[in-house]
Design a protein around this motif. Structure first.
Motif, PDB file in Angstrom:
ATOM      1  N   LEU A  73      -1.147 -36.416 -13.425  1.00 52.61           N
ATOM      2  CA  LEU A  73      -1.206 -36.533 -11.970  1.00 52.61           C
ATOM      3  C   LEU A  73      -2.223 -37.583 -11.541  1.00 52.61           C
ATOM      4  O   LEU A  73      -1.969 -38.385 -10.637  1.00 52.61           O
ATOM      5  CB  LEU A  73      -1.552 -35.177 -11.347  1.00 52.61           C
ATOM      6  N   LEU A  74      -3.369 -37.571 -12.184  1.00 52.31           N
ATOM      7  CA  LEU A  74      -4.402 -38.531 -11.824  1.00 52.31           C
ATOM      8  C   LEU A  74      -3.988 -39.942 -12.212  1.00 52.31           C
ATOM      9  O   LEU A  74      -4.280 -40.904 -11.489  1.00 52.31           O
ATOM     10  CB  LEU A  74      -5.730 -38.153 -12.490  1.00 52.31           C
ATOM     11  N   ASP A  75      -3.312 -40.088 -13.353  1.00 55.61           N
ATOM     12  CA  ASP A  75      -2.839 -41.405 -13.760  1.00 55.61           C
ATOM     13  C   ASP A  75      -1.866 -41.962 -12.726  1.00 55.61           C
ATOM     14  O   ASP A  75      -1.921 -43.146 -12.377  1.00 55.61           O
ATOM     15  CB  ASP A  75      -2.163 -41.300 -15.129  1.00 55.61           C
ATOM     16  N   LEU A  76      -0.994 -41.115 -12.210  1.00 53.41           N
ATOM     17  CA  LEU A  76      -0.046 -41.534 -11.172  1.00 53.41           C
ATOM     18  C   LEU A  76      -0.768 -41.883  -9.882  1.00 53.41           C
ATOM     19  O   LEU A  76      -0.487 -42.901  -9.246  1.00 53.41           O
ATOM     20  CB  LEU A  76       0.980 -40.426 -10.926  1.00 53.41           C
ATOM     21  N   SER A  77      -1.710 -41.044  -9.505  1.00 55.77           N
ATOM     22  CA  SER A  77      -2.381 -41.247  -8.217  1.00 55.77           C
ATOM     23  C   SER A  77      -3.306 -42.457  -8.220  1.00 55.77           C
ATOM     24  O   SER A  77      -3.626 -43.005  -7.168  1.00 55.77           O
ATOM     25  CB  SER A  77      -3.186 -39.995  -7.854  1.00 55.77           C
ATOM     26  N   LEU A  78      -3.744 -42.886  -9.404  1.00 54.14           N
ATOM     27  CA  LEU A  78      -4.625 -44.054  -9.511  1.00 54.14           C
ATOM     28  C   LEU A  78      -3.892 -45.243 -10.142  1.00 54.14           C
ATOM     29  O   LEU A  78      -4.509 -46.106 -10.758  1.00 54.14           O
ATOM     30  CB  LEU A  78      -5.861 -43.694 -10.350  1.00 54.14           C
ATOM     31  N   ALA A  79      -2.575 -45.279  -9.943  1.00 55.28           N
ATOM     32  CA  ALA A  79      -1.754 -46.315 -10.583  1.00 55.28           C
ATOM     33  C   ALA A  79      -2.168 -47.723 -10.185  1.00 55.28           C
ATOM     34  O   ALA A  79      -1.945 -48.677 -10.937  1.00 55.28           O
ATOM     35  CB  ALA A  79      -0.275 -46.090 -10.252  1.00 55.28           C
ATOM     36  N   ASN A  80      -2.765 -47.884  -9.026  1.00 54.09           N
ATOM     37  CA  ASN A  80      -3.177 -49.214  -8.575  1.00 54.09           C
ATOM     38  C   ASN A  80      -4.546 -49.620  -9.113  1.00 54.09           C
ATOM     39  O   ASN A  80      -5.022 -50.721  -8.824  1.00 54.09           O
ATOM     40  CB  ASN A  80      -3.197 -49.285  -7.043  1.00 54.09           C
ATOM     41  N   VAL A  81      -5.202 -48.742  -9.854  1.00 52.28           N
ATOM     42  CA  VAL A  81      -6.452 -49.089 -10.514  1.00 52.28           C
ATOM     43  C   VAL A  81      -6.115 -49.753 -11.845  1.00 52.28           C
ATOM     44  O   VAL A  81      -5.245 -49.276 -12.575  1.00 52.28           O
ATOM     45  CB  VAL A  81      -7.334 -47.838 -10.739  1.00 52.28           C
ATOM     46  N   SER A  82      -6.789 -50.820 -12.176  1.00 55.51           N
ATOM     47  CA  SER A  82      -6.522 -51.549 -13.414  1.00 55.51           C
ATOM     48  C   SER A  82      -6.585 -50.623 -14.628  1.00 55.51           C
ATOM     49  O   SER A  82      -7.422 -49.724 -14.713  1.00 55.51           O
ATOM     50  CB  SER A  82      -7.534 -52.682 -13.573  1.00 55.51           C
ATOM     51  N   LEU A 134     -11.793 -43.646 -16.643  1.00 58.94           N
ATOM     52  CA  LEU A 134     -12.280 -42.933 -15.466  1.00 58.94           C
ATOM     53  C   LEU A 134     -11.744 -41.503 -15.438  1.00 58.94           C
ATOM     54  O   LEU A 134     -12.492 -40.539 -15.202  1.00 58.94           O
ATOM     55  CB  LEU A 134     -11.864 -43.681 -14.205  1.00 58.94           C
ATOM     56  N   ILE A 135     -10.453 -41.347 -15.714  1.00 57.38           N
ATOM     57  CA  ILE A 135      -9.832 -40.019 -15.706  1.00 57.38           C
ATOM     58  C   ILE A 135     -10.412 -39.142 -16.812  1.00 57.38           C
ATOM     59  O   ILE A 135     -10.749 -37.974 -16.589  1.00 57.38           O
ATOM     60  CB  ILE A 135      -8.300 -40.151 -15.868  1.00 57.38           C
ATOM     61  N   ASP A 136     -10.534 -39.703 -18.012  1.00 57.20           N
ATOM     62  CA  ASP A 136     -11.040 -38.923 -19.153  1.00 57.20           C
ATOM     63  C   ASP A 136     -12.457 -38.410 -18.900  1.00 57.20           C
ATOM     64  O   ASP A 136     -12.760 -37.235 -19.168  1.00 57.20           O
ATOM     65  CB  ASP A 136     -11.025 -39.773 -20.423  1.00 57.20           C
ATOM     66  N   THR A 137     -13.323 -39.281 -18.398  1.00 51.59           N
ATOM     67  CA  THR A 137     -14.713 -38.860 -18.174  1.00 51.59           C
ATOM     68  C   THR A 137     -14.805 -37.865 -17.016  1.00 51.59           C
ATOM     69  O   THR A 137     -15.617 -36.935 -17.057  1.00 51.59           O
ATOM     70  CB  THR A 137     -15.611 -40.070 -17.896  1.00 51.59           C
ATOM     71  N   TYR A 138     -13.955 -38.045 -16.002  1.00 44.73           N
ATOM     72  CA  TYR A 138     -13.930 -37.084 -14.889  1.00 44.73           C
ATOM     73  C   TYR A 138     -13.502 -35.702 -15.376  1.00 44.73           C
ATOM     74  O   TYR A 138     -14.144 -34.692 -15.057  1.00 44.73           O
ATOM     75  CB  TYR A 138     -12.985 -37.571 -13.789  1.00 44.73           C
ATOM     76  N   LEU A 139     -12.425 -35.652 -16.151  1.00 46.78           N
ATOM     77  CA  LEU A 139     -11.950 -34.360 -16.658  1.00 46.78           C
ATOM     78  C   LEU A 139     -12.962 -33.732 -17.614  1.00 46.78           C
ATOM     79  O   LEU A 139     -13.071 -32.507 -17.686  1.00 46.78           O
ATOM     80  CB  LEU A 139     -10.594 -34.532 -17.349  1.00 46.78           C
ATOM     81  N   ASP A 140     -13.720 -34.557 -18.329  1.00 50.31           N
ATOM     82  CA  ASP A 140     -14.787 -34.033 -19.191  1.00 50.31           C
ATOM     83  C   ASP A 140     -15.864 -33.342 -18.347  1.00 50.31           C
ATOM     84  O   ASP A 140     -16.402 -32.296 -18.738  1.00 50.31           O
ATOM     85  CB  ASP A 140     -15.417 -35.157 -20.005  1.00 50.31           C
ATOM     86  N   ILE A 141     -16.187 -33.936 -17.198  1.00 46.60           N
ATOM     87  CA  ILE A 141     -17.159 -33.304 -16.294  1.00 46.60           C
ATOM     88  C   ILE A 141     -16.641 -31.944 -15.846  1.00 46.60           C
ATOM     89  O   ILE A 141     -17.344 -30.922 -15.918  1.00 46.60           O
ATOM     90  CB  ILE A 141     -17.427 -34.187 -15.056  1.00 46.60           C
ATOM     91  N   ALA A 181     -22.978 -28.096 -10.708  1.00 42.89           N
ATOM     92  CA  ALA A 181     -22.010 -27.968  -9.618  1.00 42.89           C
ATOM     93  C   ALA A 181     -22.078 -29.171  -8.680  1.00 42.89           C
ATOM     94  O   ALA A 181     -21.053 -29.668  -8.202  1.00 42.89           O
ATOM     95  CB  ALA A 181     -22.270 -26.675  -8.838  1.00 42.89           C
ATOM     96  N   THR A 182     -23.296 -29.654  -8.420  1.00 45.46           N
ATOM     97  CA  THR A 182     -23.466 -30.821  -7.551  1.00 45.46           C
ATOM     98  C   THR A 182     -22.860 -32.067  -8.188  1.00 45.46           C
ATOM     99  O   THR A 182     -22.203 -32.872  -7.513  1.00 45.46           O
ATOM    100  CB  THR A 182     -24.958 -31.061  -7.261  1.00 45.46           C
ATOM    101  N   ILE A 183     -23.072 -32.235  -9.476  1.00 44.67           N
ATOM    102  CA  ILE A 183     -22.478 -33.358 -10.198  1.00 44.67           C
ATOM    103  C   ILE A 183     -20.952 -33.297 -10.108  1.00 44.67           C
ATOM    104  O   ILE A 183     -20.283 -34.303  -9.828  1.00 44.67           O
ATOM    105  CB  ILE A 183     -22.941 -33.358 -11.661  1.00 44.67           C
ATOM    106  N   ALA A 184     -20.383 -32.113 -10.346  1.00 41.67           N
ATOM    107  CA  ALA A 184     -18.924 -31.971 -10.325  1.00 41.67           C
ATOM    108  C   ALA A 184     -18.368 -32.262  -8.938  1.00 41.67           C
ATOM    109  O   ALA A 184     -17.351 -32.949  -8.797  1.00 41.67           O
ATOM    110  CB  ALA A 184     -18.532 -30.565 -10.765  1.00 41.67           C
ATOM    111  N   ARG A 185     -19.035 -31.767  -7.900  1.00 40.48           N
ATOM    112  CA  ARG A 185     -18.538 -31.975  -6.542  1.00 40.48           C
ATOM    113  C   ARG A 185     -18.665 -33.434  -6.114  1.00 40.48           C
ATOM    114  O   ARG A 185     -17.818 -33.962  -5.392  1.00 40.48           O
ATOM    115  CB  ARG A 185     -19.287 -31.076  -5.564  1.00 40.48           C
ATOM    116  N   THR A 186     -19.729 -34.092  -6.557  1.00 39.92           N
ATOM    117  CA  THR A 186     -19.882 -35.510  -6.239  1.00 39.92           C
ATOM    118  C   THR A 186     -18.803 -36.327  -6.935  1.00 39.92           C
ATOM    119  O   THR A 186     -18.206 -37.238  -6.335  1.00 39.92           O
ATOM    120  CB  THR A 186     -21.274 -36.019  -6.650  1.00 39.92           C
ATOM    121  N   ALA A 187     -18.536 -35.997  -8.201  1.00 40.22           N
ATOM    122  CA  ALA A 187     -17.455 -36.675  -8.924  1.00 40.22           C
ATOM    123  C   ALA A 187     -16.112 -36.391  -8.264  1.00 40.22           C
ATOM    124  O   ALA A 187     -15.249 -37.284  -8.176  1.00 40.22           O
ATOM    125  CB  ALA A 187     -17.442 -36.227 -10.382  1.00 40.22           C
ATOM    126  N   ASP A 188     -15.906 -35.158  -7.770  1.00 40.40           N
ATOM    127  CA  ASP A 188     -14.690 -34.820  -7.021  1.00 40.40           C
ATOM    128  C   ASP A 188     -14.521 -35.767  -5.836  1.00 40.40           C
ATOM    129  O   ASP A 188     -13.453 -36.331  -5.617  1.00 40.40           O
ATOM    130  CB  ASP A 188     -14.773 -33.385  -6.480  1.00 40.40           C
TER     131      ASP A 188
END
Length: 257
Positions: free
Chosen positions: A9-18, A25-32, A131-138
């Motif tokens: 889903l994230l790959d689709l939604s960020l399709a315009n990102v190089s 970006l997606i991998d590190t976000y999901l790791d968080i 929690a603050t880190i996760a919400r900021t990344a969100d």
């Protein structure tokens, strides 16, 4: 957290990102997110640092047309964000040029200066810091989706709303005890999950039985012995300690988380 579904889903939604930045970006976000759900705040802090390292390069690319190569350290995160904010390029969205860089500085500062995974002090702030880190990344990822999405606006909004929902921890620590909050698990699955959540190398049989609220006289025979025979745990009857095996950890990661 269904990582495969979220990744797609994230790959689709960020399709315009190089592609240079998107999957990192997606991998590190999901790791968080995964680390926070598992209450592994030290790992969440490490993932947040990597997330910031990818994000600064994406912002550099969008605003200046070039970026610090991967593998080469970013000299100073705050200075690099300041360069983006003060750049003369007005063709990029204000959010990319002004707001996200400031959020990035905050996130990177939280990760470095608060010492996620720190030891000592009067108050353990790891949980609220995580929690603050996760919400900021969100918020950052939601804003990137808003700016770069390649899907109908209604679907993009639904995805953003879904990401913004607070993650429910699977294991809850309360009053010196642990409780499994995920429904539909049997006692053996709960035992594996609780052992996985424990930062120490072993758990006392008495504690594990109490956390699951199982009948003490039947716990070893009906729960621990079978897990031990399958090599999912090591049950030391002499010391009354229970250890999670690598095989047991894999079961938790593949089937329970």
């Amino acid at each position: 957290m269904n990582t495969k579904v979220n990744n797609s889903l994230l790959d689709l939604s960020l399709a315009n990102v190089s592609k240079t930045f998107r999957q990192k970006l997606i991998d590190t976000y999901l790791d968080i997110k995964r680390s926070c759900v598992e209450s592994d705040f030290e790992a969440a802090g490490l993932a947040a640092g990597k997330f910031c390292e990818v994000l600064i390069r994406l912002l550099q690319h969008e605003v200046t047309g070039s970026h610090t190569p991967f593998g080469k350290p970013v000299p100073n995160m705050a200075d690099e964000c300041r360069k983006i904010i003060t750049a003369s390029n007005n063709s990029v969205p204000e959010s990319v040029k002004s707001i996200i860089p400031r959020a990035l500085v905050f996130l990177y500062t939280m990760r470095n200066k608060r010492g996620i995974g720190h030891i000592g002090g009067d108050i353990d702030a790891n949980r609220i810091d995580g929690a603050t880190i996760a919400r900021t990344a969100d918020w950052i990822l939601c804003e990137l989706i808003r700016v770069f999405h390649k899907m109908p606006i209604e679907e993009a909004q639904d995805l953003i709303d879904g990401i913004s929902v607070k993650s429910l921890p699977i294991v809850w620590e309360v009053a010196g005890k642990k409780r499994v909050l995920k429904d539909g698990l049997n006692a053996k699955q709960k035992a594996l999950l609780l052992l996985y959540s424990e930062t120490e190398s072993a758990v006392l049989t008495e504690d594990l039985c109490s956390w699951i609220e199982y009948t003490p006289s039947m716990f070893a025979k009906r729960v621990l012995d079978d897990l031990h025979q399958k090599r999912l745990i090591e049950y030391d009857r002499e010391s009354e300690l229970v250890y999670l095996s690598p095989k047991g950890a894999k079961v938790v990661e593949d089937e329970l988380l």
